[in-house]
Enzyme design. Structure first.
Site, PDB file in Angstrom:
ATOM      1  N   SER A   1      -2.007  14.991   2.906  1.00  0.00           N
ATOM      2  CA  SER A   1      -1.585  13.634   2.554  1.00  0.00           C
ATOM      3  C   SER A   1      -0.453  13.671   1.548  1.00  0.00           C
TER       4      SER A   1
ATOM      5  N   GLY B   1      -2.695   1.590 -11.062  1.00  0.00           N
ATOM      6  CA  GLY B   1      -3.839   2.013 -10.250  1.00  0.00           C
ATOM      7  C   GLY B   1      -4.926   2.634 -11.113  1.00  0.00           C
ATOM      8  N   ALA B   2      -6.091   1.947 -11.189  1.00  0.00           N
ATOM      9  CA  ALA B   2      -7.218   2.473 -11.984  1.00  0.00           C
ATOM     10  C   ALA B   2      -8.165   3.245 -11.084  1.00  0.00           C
ATOM     11  N   GLY B   3      -7.595   4.123 -10.263  1.00  0.00           N
ATOM     12  CA  GLY B   3      -8.407   4.987  -9.406  1.00  0.00           C
ATOM     13  C   GLY B   3      -8.556   6.348 -10.057  1.00  0.00           C
TER      14      GLY B   3
ATOM     15  N   LEU C   1      -6.949   7.421 -13.798  1.00  0.00           N
ATOM     16  CA  LEU C   1      -7.847   7.576 -14.948  1.00  0.00           C
ATOM     17  C   LEU C   1      -7.913   9.021 -15.429  1.00  0.00           C
TER      18      LEU C   1
ATOM     19  N   GLY D   1      -3.022   5.447  -4.536  1.00  0.00           N
ATOM     20  CA  GLY D   1      -3.644   6.020  -3.351  1.00  0.00           C
ATOM     21  C   GLY D   1      -2.740   7.033  -2.676  1.00  0.00           C
TER      22      GLY D   1
ATOM     23  N   ASP E   1      -7.345  15.581   4.868  1.00  0.00           N
ATOM     24  CA  ASP E   1      -6.767  14.292   4.455  1.00  0.00           C
ATOM     25  C   ASP E   1      -6.009  13.582   5.571  1.00  0.00           C
TER      26      ASP E   1
ATOM     27  N   HIS F   1     -13.167  19.276  -0.925  1.00  0.00           N
ATOM     28  CA  HIS F   1     -14.383  19.863  -0.331  1.00  0.00           C
ATOM     29  C   HIS F   1     -14.731  19.212   1.000  1.00  0.00           C
TER      30      HIS F   1
ATOM     31  N   HIS G   1     -35.506  23.356 -20.222  1.00  0.00           N
ATOM     32  CA  HIS G   1     -35.327  22.565 -21.435  1.00  0.00           C
ATOM     33  C   HIS G   1     -34.675  23.408 -22.518  1.00  0.00           C
TER      34      HIS G   1
HETATM   35  P1  FAD Z   1      -3.309  19.369   1.632  1.00  0.00           P
HETATM   36  O1  FAD Z   1      -3.976  20.039   0.515  1.00  0.00           O
HETATM   37  O2  FAD Z   1      -2.405  18.222   1.329  1.00  0.00           O
HETATM   38  O3  FAD Z   1      -2.508  20.500   2.415  1.00  0.00           O
HETATM   39  C1  FAD Z   1      -1.665  20.220   3.472  1.00  0.00           C
HETATM   40  C2  FAD Z   1      -0.547  21.228   3.484  1.00  0.00           C
HETATM   41  O4  FAD Z   1       0.154  21.097   4.732  1.00  0.00           O
HETATM   42  C3  FAD Z   1       0.500  21.027   2.410  1.00  0.00           C
HETATM   43  O5  FAD Z   1       0.591  22.180   1.603  1.00  0.00           O
HETATM   44  C4  FAD Z   1       1.808  20.787   3.172  1.00  0.00           C
HETATM   45  O6  FAD Z   1       2.902  21.450   2.581  1.00  0.00           O
HETATM   46  C5  FAD Z   1       1.502  21.387   4.517  1.00  0.00           C
HETATM   47  N1  FAD Z   1       2.267  20.805   5.625  1.00  0.00           N
HETATM   48  C6  FAD Z   1       2.393  19.504   5.958  1.00  0.00           C
HETATM   49  N2  FAD Z   1       3.156  19.368   7.061  1.00  0.00           N
HETATM   50  C7  FAD Z   1       3.505  20.612   7.435  1.00  0.00           C
HETATM   51  C8  FAD Z   1       4.282  21.133   8.501  1.00  0.00           C
HETATM   52  N3  FAD Z   1       4.836  20.345   9.421  1.00  0.00           N
HETATM   53  N4  FAD Z   1       4.456  22.469   8.574  1.00  0.00           N
HETATM   54  C9  FAD Z   1       3.900  23.295   7.654  1.00  0.00           C
HETATM   55  N5  FAD Z   1       3.149  22.854   6.641  1.00  0.00           N
HETATM   56  C10 FAD Z   1       2.956  21.536   6.528  1.00  0.00           C
HETATM   57  N6  FAD Z   1      -9.771  16.571  -4.479  1.00  0.00           N
HETATM   58  C11 FAD Z   1     -10.953  17.043  -4.940  1.00  0.00           C
HETATM   59  O7  FAD Z   1     -11.875  17.266  -4.148  1.00  0.00           O
HETATM   60  N7  FAD Z   1     -11.144  17.278  -6.275  1.00  0.00           N
HETATM   61  C12 FAD Z   1     -10.182  17.054  -7.187  1.00  0.00           C
HETATM   62  O8  FAD Z   1     -10.387  17.278  -8.379  1.00  0.00           O
HETATM   63  C13 FAD Z   1      -8.936  16.548  -6.729  1.00  0.00           C
HETATM   64  N8  FAD Z   1      -7.933  16.310  -7.605  1.00  0.00           N
HETATM   65  C14 FAD Z   1      -6.739  15.859  -7.141  1.00  0.00           C
HETATM   66  C15 FAD Z   1      -5.738  15.601  -8.063  1.00  0.00           C
HETATM   67  C16 FAD Z   1      -4.513  15.130  -7.642  1.00  0.00           C
HETATM   68  C17 FAD Z   1      -3.428  14.868  -8.659  1.00  0.00           C
HETATM   69  C18 FAD Z   1      -4.273  14.935  -6.253  1.00  0.00           C
HETATM   70  C19 FAD Z   1      -2.938  14.463  -5.769  1.00  0.00           C
HETATM   71  C20 FAD Z   1      -5.270  15.183  -5.325  1.00  0.00           C
HETATM   72  C21 FAD Z   1      -6.516  15.635  -5.760  1.00  0.00           C
HETATM   73  N9  FAD Z   1      -7.563  15.882  -4.874  1.00  0.00           N
HETATM   74  C22 FAD Z   1      -8.767  16.326  -5.341  1.00  0.00           C
HETATM   75  C23 FAD Z   1      -7.412  15.660  -3.427  1.00  0.00           C
HETATM   76  C24 FAD Z   1      -7.170  17.003  -2.703  1.00  0.00           C
HETATM   77  O9  FAD Z   1      -6.017  17.598  -3.238  1.00  0.00           O
HETATM   78  C25 FAD Z   1      -6.999  16.766  -1.213  1.00  0.00           C
HETATM   79  O10 FAD Z   1      -8.096  16.037  -0.712  1.00  0.00           O
HETATM   80  C26 FAD Z   1      -6.923  18.096  -0.472  1.00  0.00           C
HETATM   81  O11 FAD Z   1      -5.840  18.861  -0.935  1.00  0.00           O
HETATM   82  C27 FAD Z   1      -6.775  17.860   1.032  1.00  0.00           C
HETATM   83  O12 FAD Z   1      -6.653  19.073   1.694  1.00  0.00           O
HETATM   84  P2  FAD Z   1      -5.846  19.203   3.058  1.00  0.00           P
HETATM   85  O13 FAD Z   1      -5.917  20.626   3.445  1.00  0.00           O
HETATM   86  O14 FAD Z   1      -6.318  18.180   4.020  1.00  0.00           O
HETATM   87  O15 FAD Z   1      -4.345  18.805   2.706  1.00  0.00           O
HETATM   88  P1  NAI Z   2      -7.443   5.763  -5.491  1.00  0.00           P
HETATM   89  O1  NAI Z   2      -7.636   5.193  -4.159  1.00  0.00           O
HETATM   90  O2  NAI Z   2      -8.515   6.515  -6.158  1.00  0.00           O
HETATM   91  O3  NAI Z   2      -7.056   4.598  -6.517  1.00  0.00           O
HETATM   92  C1  NAI Z   2      -5.953   3.775  -6.326  1.00  0.00           C
HETATM   93  C2  NAI Z   2      -6.137   2.535  -7.164  1.00  0.00           C
HETATM   94  O4  NAI Z   2      -4.931   1.809  -7.143  1.00  0.00           O
HETATM   95  C3  NAI Z   2      -7.232   1.610  -6.649  1.00  0.00           C
HETATM   96  O5  NAI Z   2      -8.042   1.228  -7.721  1.00  0.00           O
HETATM   97  C4  NAI Z   2      -6.463   0.449  -6.051  1.00  0.00           C
HETATM   98  O6  NAI Z   2      -7.162  -0.777  -6.108  1.00  0.00           O
HETATM   99  C5  NAI Z   2      -5.238   0.439  -6.936  1.00  0.00           C
HETATM  100  N1  NAI Z   2      -4.051  -0.166  -6.346  1.00  0.00           N
HETATM  101  C6  NAI Z   2      -3.622  -0.109  -5.069  1.00  0.00           C
HETATM  102  N2  NAI Z   2      -2.466  -0.769  -4.929  1.00  0.00           N
HETATM  103  C7  NAI Z   2      -2.148  -1.254  -6.160  1.00  0.00           C
HETATM  104  C8  NAI Z   2      -1.060  -2.010  -6.665  1.00  0.00           C
HETATM  105  N3  NAI Z   2      -0.059  -2.377  -5.891  1.00  0.00           N
HETATM  106  N4  NAI Z   2      -1.054  -2.327  -7.972  1.00  0.00           N
HETATM  107  C9  NAI Z   2      -2.085  -1.938  -8.799  1.00  0.00           C
HETATM  108  N5  NAI Z   2      -3.133  -1.227  -8.360  1.00  0.00           N
HETATM  109  C10 NAI Z   2      -3.151  -0.875  -7.063  1.00  0.00           C
HETATM  110  O7  NAI Z   2      -6.103   6.618  -5.373  1.00  0.00           O
HETATM  111  P2  NAI Z   2      -5.448   7.680  -6.348  1.00  0.00           P
HETATM  112  O8  NAI Z   2      -6.009   7.565  -7.710  1.00  0.00           O
HETATM  113  O9  NAI Z   2      -3.985   7.548  -6.144  1.00  0.00           O
HETATM  114  O10 NAI Z   2      -5.930   9.047  -5.728  1.00  0.00           O
HETATM  115  C11 NAI Z   2      -5.636   9.371  -4.362  1.00  0.00           C
HETATM  116  C12 NAI Z   2      -6.701  10.219  -3.779  1.00  0.00           C
HETATM  117  O11 NAI Z   2      -6.683  11.509  -4.329  1.00  0.00           O
HETATM  118  C13 NAI Z   2      -8.072   9.658  -4.038  1.00  0.00           C
HETATM  119  O12 NAI Z   2      -8.463   8.915  -2.913  1.00  0.00           O
HETATM  120  C14 NAI Z   2      -8.945  10.829  -4.212  1.00  0.00           C
HETATM  121  O13 NAI Z   2      -9.652  11.032  -3.028  1.00  0.00           O
HETATM  122  C15 NAI Z   2      -7.994  11.997  -4.435  1.00  0.00           C
HETATM  123  N6  NAI Z   2      -8.208  12.510  -5.789  1.00  0.00           N
HETATM  124  C16 NAI Z   2      -9.428  13.027  -6.107  1.00  0.00           C
HETATM  125  C17 NAI Z   2      -9.686  13.475  -7.365  1.00  0.00           C
HETATM  126  C18 NAI Z   2     -11.039  13.990  -7.676  1.00  0.00           C
HETATM  127  O14 NAI Z   2     -11.805  14.227  -6.770  1.00  0.00           O
HETATM  128  N7  NAI Z   2     -11.380  14.168  -8.947  1.00  0.00           N
HETATM  129  C19 NAI Z   2      -8.686  13.463  -8.413  1.00  0.00           C
HETATM  130  C20 NAI Z   2      -7.443  12.853  -7.988  1.00  0.00           C
HETATM  131  C21 NAI Z   2      -7.240  12.437  -6.713  1.00  0.00           C
END
Ligand code: FAD
Ligand code: NAI
Length: 467
Positions: free
Chosen positions: A146, A181-183, A187, A273, A314, A323, A446
Site C-alpha cells: 500500500s 488523522g487521529a488514527g 497518534l 490512511g 495490504d 502480521h 505474580h
Molecule cells: P508492503 O510492506 O507495502 O510491501 C510491498 C512491497 O512491494 C514494497 O516494498 C514495494 O516497493 C513493492 N512493490 C510494489 N510494486 C512493485 C512492483 N511493481 N515491482 C516490484 N516491487 C513492487 N503494521 C503492523 O502490523 N504493525 C506496525 O507496527 C505497523 N506500523 C506501521 C507504521 C507505519 C508508519 C506504516 C506506514 C505502516 C505500518 N504498518 C504496521 C503497516 C505495515 O507496514 C503493512 O501492513 C505491511 O507492510 C504490509 O505488507 P505487504 O507485504 O502487503 O506490503
Molecule cells: P488510520 O486509518 O488508522 O487512521 C486515519 C485517520 O484519519 C482516521 O481516524 C480517519 O477518520 C482520519 N481521516 C481520514 N480522512 C481525514 C481527513 N480528511 N481529515 C482528518 N482526518 C481524516 O490510518 P493511518 O493512521 O494513516 O494508518 C494507515 C494504516 O497503517 C493503518 O490502517 C494501519 O493498519 C497501519 N498502521 C499500523 C500500525 C500498527 O499496527 N501499530 C502503525 C501505523 C500504521
C-alpha cells in the site's frame, strides 16, 4: 540463473518475503521481486520498524525527563536527534539484510527491480541497470502493498508537509506539529514528536480518535494522550494549506461545514490512511479484477479471477497490518503447494505502540451490540494490578467480552503498559476457542501485568478477586 519458477512473488514486504520463504520451505522454487532496493517492504523500511525504534527511544527520553526523579534516580539527559535517527537506520538495515539472508536460506531468488505482469504466468522485470529480465512461472503472487492516502489539494514534500515516511526522518524537532488523522500513524508519530518537544495538535474528521477501536478504550486513550500534552480538534477537516515564510497556514473547518479557522504550524503530518498500491503492474491489461477502492479482488483462498494469479497483504481487502500480510502469505504458499492454508480473521490482533499501548482482538462492544450478540463483559484496571504499581504505569484497563451463553471469548481490548504483549494470550485463547473461564482458571505468575488479563476474565462471571 533460471528464469522459470514455481512461483514469482511481486513485492518484498511481509506479504511477499514470507510467501517466498514458505514456498522455499515447501520445496517450491520462488523469485521475490522488489523495486525498493532493500527487502522488507513498507514495514521494515518506512513503517513498523523505524516507527517503533523512534517510539522506544523517545519513550526512554520522556521517562528519564519525567519519571526518574520520582524513582529516586538523578540524571541529566538531553536529546541527540541525529544519533536517535542513526540508531533507527541501523536497526532497519540489520533487519532488511536479514530478510535477504532468509530468502537466500530458503533458496528464493531476491531480485531488485520493477515487475510487471505481461500475461498469466509471465513477468517482466526492469532491473536497476535498466536491463529487462523476462520470467515465467505457474503462479504469480501479487504482494505490492500500500501507499500513503493523499489529502486532496495538499502536496506532500516530505519536509514541511510529510507523510509517515517524512515524519520518521525529520532533521530537527519542529516547534509545532499538526497531525491530520487521529488514527494509528497520527497518534504513534504524534507521540514521538510530542515526547521530543513538539507542540502537537491532532485534527480528526470523525468525532473520536482511533475509529474501529472499542469506544470506551478510545475515550480513555484520548484522555491519556491529552494529559501527555497532545491537543485534539475532532469533527474537523483540513481544507487548505498555504506555505509561508515562517511555516504553514492550515485552514480547517467543522467536518459538517461551517466557519473556517487557521492553524499555524511548522510541519504537517498527513496520516489519513493508506491505499492499495497496484500502479504499473499490468493488472488491467491482464484482466485482474479490482474493487472500487483499487484493491485486488480475491476469493477466500487468495486467488484472483485470473488462474495462477494470487494476491496477499495490504493490496487486497482487510486490515493493513504486517502480521495479517504474513499470515495470508503463509496460507497462500501452502495452498499453492496443495496444502490447506487458512487464516482466522477473528483472531488478528491490532496494536498501537504509544504509551500506554492499545491492543485489540476480535469484536468490540459496539460490534457485538450491532450484531445483536448477547455478551458479558469483564474489566480490570491497572491501578489494581501489583506489577503496574511497581513500575508506576497504572493508566488503563483490560476488557474481555465473552458470549453470554457459551462464555467463548469474542473479543478483548487493552489499554495499558505492554498491552501489545498482553493481548497475545487472548489471541491464543480465541484461536483455541477458549472460554473466559479457561483464562480465569489458568495460573498467571505474580507479580505480572498478565494478572490483569486473568482478573478481567474472572470479571466476566463476576468473581474478580483483587478489586
Ligand atoms: P508492503 O510492506 O507495502 O510491501 C510491498 C512491497 O512491494 C514494497 O516494498 C514495494 O516497493 C513493492 N512493490 C510494489 N510494486 C512493485 C512492483 N511493481 N515491482 C516490484 N516491487 C513492487 N503494521 C503492523 O502490523 N504493525 C506496525 O507496527 C505497523 N506500523 C506501521 C507504521 C507505519 C508508519 C506504516 C506506514 C505502516 C505500518 N504498518 C504496521 C503497516 C505495515 O507496514 C503493512 O501492513 C505491511 O507492510 C504490509 O505488507 P505487504 O507485504 O502487503 O506490503
Ligand atoms: P488510520 O486509518 O488508522 O487512521 C486515519 C485517520 O484519519 C482516521 O481516524 C480517519 O477518520 C482520519 N481521516 C481520514 N480522512 C481525514 C481527513 N480528511 N481529515 C482528518 N482526518 C481524516 O490510518 P493511518 O493512521 O494513516 O494508518 C494507515 C494504516 O497503517 C493503518 O490502517 C494501519 O493498519 C497501519 N498502521 C499500523 C500500525 C500498527 O499496527 N501499530 C502503525 C501505523 C500504521
Amino acid at each position: 540463473m533460471a528464469d522459470t519458477f514455481d512461483a514469482i512473488v511481486i513485492g518484498g514486504g511481509p506479504g511477499g518475503y514470507n510467501a517466498a520463504i514458505r514456498l522455499g520451505q515447501l520445496g517450491l522454487s520462488a523469485a521475490c521481486i522488489d523495486k525498493r532496493g532493500a527487502f522488507g517492504g513498507t514495514c521494515l523500511n518506512v513503517g513498523c520498524i523505524p516507527s517503533k525504534a523512534l517510539l522506544h527511544a523517545s519513550e526512554r527520553l520522556h521517562e528519564a525527563e519525567n519519571d526518574f526523579a520520582r524513582l529516586g534516580i538523578k540524571a541529566k539527559v538531553s536529546l541527540d536527534l541525529p544519533q536517535m535517527m542513526a540508531q533507527k537506520t541501523k536497526v532497519v538495515g540489520e533487519l532488511t539484510r536479514g530478510v535477504e539472508f532468509l530468502l537466500k536460506k530458503n533458496k528464493a531468488e531476491a531480485i531488485v527491480g520493477e515487475a510487471r505482469i505481461t500475461a498469466p504466468g509471465k513477468v517482466s522485470v526492469r532491473l536497476a541497470d535498466g536491463k529487462t529480465r523476462e520470467l515465467t512461472a505457474k503462479n504469480i503472487i501479487i504482494a505490492t502493498g500500500s501507499d500513503v492516502a493523499q489529502l486532496p489539494g495538499v502536496a506532500i514534500d516530505e519536509k514541511q508537509i510529510v507523510s509517515s515516511t517524512g515524519a520518521i526522518a525529520l532533521e530537527s524537532v519542529p516547534k509545532r506539529l499538526l497531525v491530520v488523522g487521529a488514527g494509528v500513524i497520527g497518534l504513534e508519530l504524534g507521540s514521538v514528536w510530542r515526547r521530543l518537544g513538539s507542540e502537537v495538535t491532532v485534527v480528526e474528521f470523525l468525532d473520536r480518535v482511533t475509529p474501529g477501536v472499542d469506544l470506551e478504550v478510545s475515550k480513555a486513550f484520548q484522555r491519556v494522550l491529552t494529559k501527555q500534552g497532545l491537543s485534539f480538534q475532532l469533527s474537523t477537516k483540513v481544507t487548505g494549506v498555504e506555505k509561508t515564510k515562517s511555516g504553514l497556514k492550515v485552514t480547517v473547518e467543522p467536518a459538517a461545514g461551517g466557519d473556517k479557522s487557521v492553524i499555524e504550524t511548522d510541519v504537517m503530518l498527513v496520516a489519513i490512511g493508506r491505499v492499495p498500491y497496484t500502479a504499473n503492474l499490468g493488472l488491467a491489461e491482464v484482466g485482474v479484477a479490482m474493487d472500487k477502492r483499487g484493491r485486488v479482488i480475491t476469493d477466500n483462498h487468495y486467488r484472483t479471477n485470473v488462474p495462477g494469479i494470487w494476491a496477499v497483504g495490504d493490496c487486497r481487502e482487510g486490515v493493513m497490518l504486517a502480521h495479517k500480510a504474513e499470515d495470508e502469505a503463509v496460507a497462500c504458499a501452502e495452498l499453492i503447494a496443495g496444502k490447506a492454508g487458512h487464516v482466522n480473521y477473528d483472531a488478528i490482533p491490532s496494536v498501537i505502540y504509544t504509551f500506554p499501548e492499545v491492543a485489540t482482538v476480535g469484536k468490540s462492544e459496539e460490534e457485538l451490540k450491532a450484531a445483536g450478540v448477547a455478551y458479558k463483559v469483564g474489566k480490570f484496571p491497572f491501578t489494581a494490578n501489583a506489577r503496574a504499581k511497581t513500575i508506576a504505569a497504572t493508566d488503563g484497563f483490560v476488557k474481555i467480552l465473552a458470549d453470554a451463553k457459551t462464555d467463548r471469548v469474542l473479543g478483548c481490548a487493552i489499554i495499558g503498559p505492554e498491552a501489545g504483549n498482553l493481548i497475545a494470550e487472548v489471541v491464543l485463547a480465541m484461536e483455541f476457542g477458549a472460554s473466559s473461564e479457561d483464562i480465569a482458571r489458568t495460573c498467571h505468575s505474580h507479580p505480572t501485568l498478565t494478572e490483569a488479563v486473568r482478573q478481567a476474565a474472572m470479571g466476566v462471571e463476576g468473581w474478580t478477586m483483587q478489586m
